[in-house]
Design a protein around this motif. Structure first.
Motif, short mmCIF file in Angstrom:
data_model
loop_
_atom_site.label_atom_id
_atom_site.label_comp_id
_atom_site.label_asym_id
_atom_site.label_seq_id
_atom_site.Cartn_x
_atom_site.Cartn_y
_atom_site.Cartn_z
N ARG A 148 -1.15 8.45 -0.66
CA ARG A 148 -1.01 9.87 -1.01
C ARG A 148 0.45 10.29 -1.11
O ARG A 148 0.83 11.03 -2.01
CB ARG A 148 -1.75 10.73 0.03
N SER A 149 1.28 9.82 -0.16
CA SER A 149 2.71 10.17 -0.15
C SER A 149 3.45 9.09 0.62
O SER A 149 2.82 8.26 1.31
CB SER A 149 2.90 11.53 0.54
N LEU A 167 8.46 -10.30 -1.54
CA LEU A 167 7.38 -9.49 -2.09
C LEU A 167 7.90 -8.62 -3.21
O LEU A 167 8.90 -7.92 -3.05
CB LEU A 167 6.79 -8.61 -0.96
N ASP A 168 7.19 -8.67 -4.34
CA ASP A 168 7.48 -7.77 -5.47
C ASP A 168 6.61 -6.54 -5.29
O ASP A 168 5.39 -6.63 -5.37
CB ASP A 168 7.16 -8.50 -6.77
N LEU A 169 7.23 -5.38 -5.03
CA LEU A 169 6.50 -4.19 -4.57
C LEU A 169 6.53 -3.07 -5.60
O LEU A 169 7.58 -2.76 -6.17
CB LEU A 169 7.14 -3.70 -3.27
N THR A 170 5.36 -2.46 -5.82
CA THR A 170 5.26 -1.25 -6.63
C THR A 170 4.50 -0.20 -5.83
O THR A 170 3.38 -0.46 -5.37
CB THR A 170 4.51 -1.51 -7.95
N TRP A 171 5.11 0.99 -5.67
CA TRP A 171 4.42 2.11 -5.03
C TRP A 171 3.71 2.94 -6.10
O TRP A 171 4.23 3.11 -7.20
CB TRP A 171 5.41 3.02 -4.30
N ALA A 172 2.57 3.50 -5.73
CA ALA A 172 1.88 4.47 -6.57
C ALA A 172 1.48 5.64 -5.67
O ALA A 172 0.73 5.46 -4.71
CB ALA A 172 0.65 3.85 -7.22
N GLY A 180 12.72 12.91 -7.56
CA GLY A 180 13.28 12.07 -8.61
C GLY A 180 12.47 10.83 -8.93
O GLY A 180 12.91 10.00 -9.74
N TRP A 181 11.29 10.70 -8.32
CA TRP A 181 10.46 9.52 -8.56
C TRP A 181 10.13 9.43 -10.05
O TRP A 181 9.67 10.41 -10.65
CB TRP A 181 9.16 9.61 -7.75
#
Length: 239
Positions: A148-149, A167-172, A180-181
């Protein structure tokens, strides 16, 4: 290997990982060790004899009699509010396991690994990422973590640390993102899943864990882009 009955587990340490989730370290004499991705059952017994059981993913792996869990509060739950808000160091509960042989990563698997987590579904995937970081496996790991955040991400600091090494990381973010995301805030779409995960040509082994609707949507998105369904493993919780 697994135990056949319930084992006494003493809480050795507790610490918050978010405002609504807690990491518990248990000392479990007789625990046979576990693989990354497995889970266990917890049984609580009230003074009047009433018992409640729930399954929880294990954040730790390997040999030894110390087990780490991370529990997120289910507001109307019977077990999680006790584990997050009430349980203290020294308290004793019962555990059974380790359980599950399908949702497990083995160091010998030669293919890239794609992890997709929703909320507290990060727990078994963190066990895999930790095991990979400790291992000599050369296979690349990717994680797509939907929360959520930023403040709702379990193990956020440790995940950022792993992202600096192995680790190759992607946040969603689904509700609020840092200022600024650059990415949109909202639920994952098939296009976002495709952009943040290995392409089918890399033949990855994919592990998806989270609430049922999240898991179904993410798995459908992976298969729709051409991933072999037999290589997409899922674990879900909730209705």
């Amino acid at each position: 290997m697994r135990t056949t009955g319930w084992l006494a587990a003493r809480i050795a340490a507790v610490r918050p990982t978010t405002s609504h989730a807690r990491v518990l370290t248990l000392d479990v004499p007789g625990w046979p060790g576990n693989d990354p991705g497995q889970h266990l059952d917890i049984r609580l017994t009230a003074e009047d004899g009433y018992q409640a059981e729930r399954s929880y993913s294990i954040a730790s792996s390997g040999p030894g009699e110390r087990v780490e869990l991370a529990v997120d509060t289910v507001p109307d739950g019977e077990v999680s509010p006790y584990l997050v808000d009430v349980a203290e160091v020294g308290d004793v509960l019962e555990v059974k396991g380790p359980l599950g042989a399908y949702f497990v990563w083995h160091e010998s698997d030669p293919d890239p690994v794609q992890l997709v987590a929703g909320g507290s579904g990060i727990v078994p995937l963190l066990a895999m990422a930790r095991a990979h970081d400790r291992s000599e496996s050369p296979v690349p790991f990717r994680l797509l973590y939907s929360v959520r955040s930023p403040d709702d991400a379990l193990y956020r600091d440790e995940i950022l640390d792993l992202a600096g090494r192995s680790l190759d990381l992607t946040w969603a973010y689904t509700r609020a993102a840092p200022e600024g995301w650059p990415e949109p805030v909202g639920r994952l779409t098939p296009d976002r899943v495709a952009a943040a995960t290995w392409p089918p040509a890399r033949h990855p082994l994919t592990f998806i864990c989270g609430p049922t609707r999240f898991v179904e949507a993410a798995a459908d998105a992976m298969v729709a882009t051409g991933h072999d369904p037999a290589r997409v493993r899922t674990e879900r919780f909730g209705g």
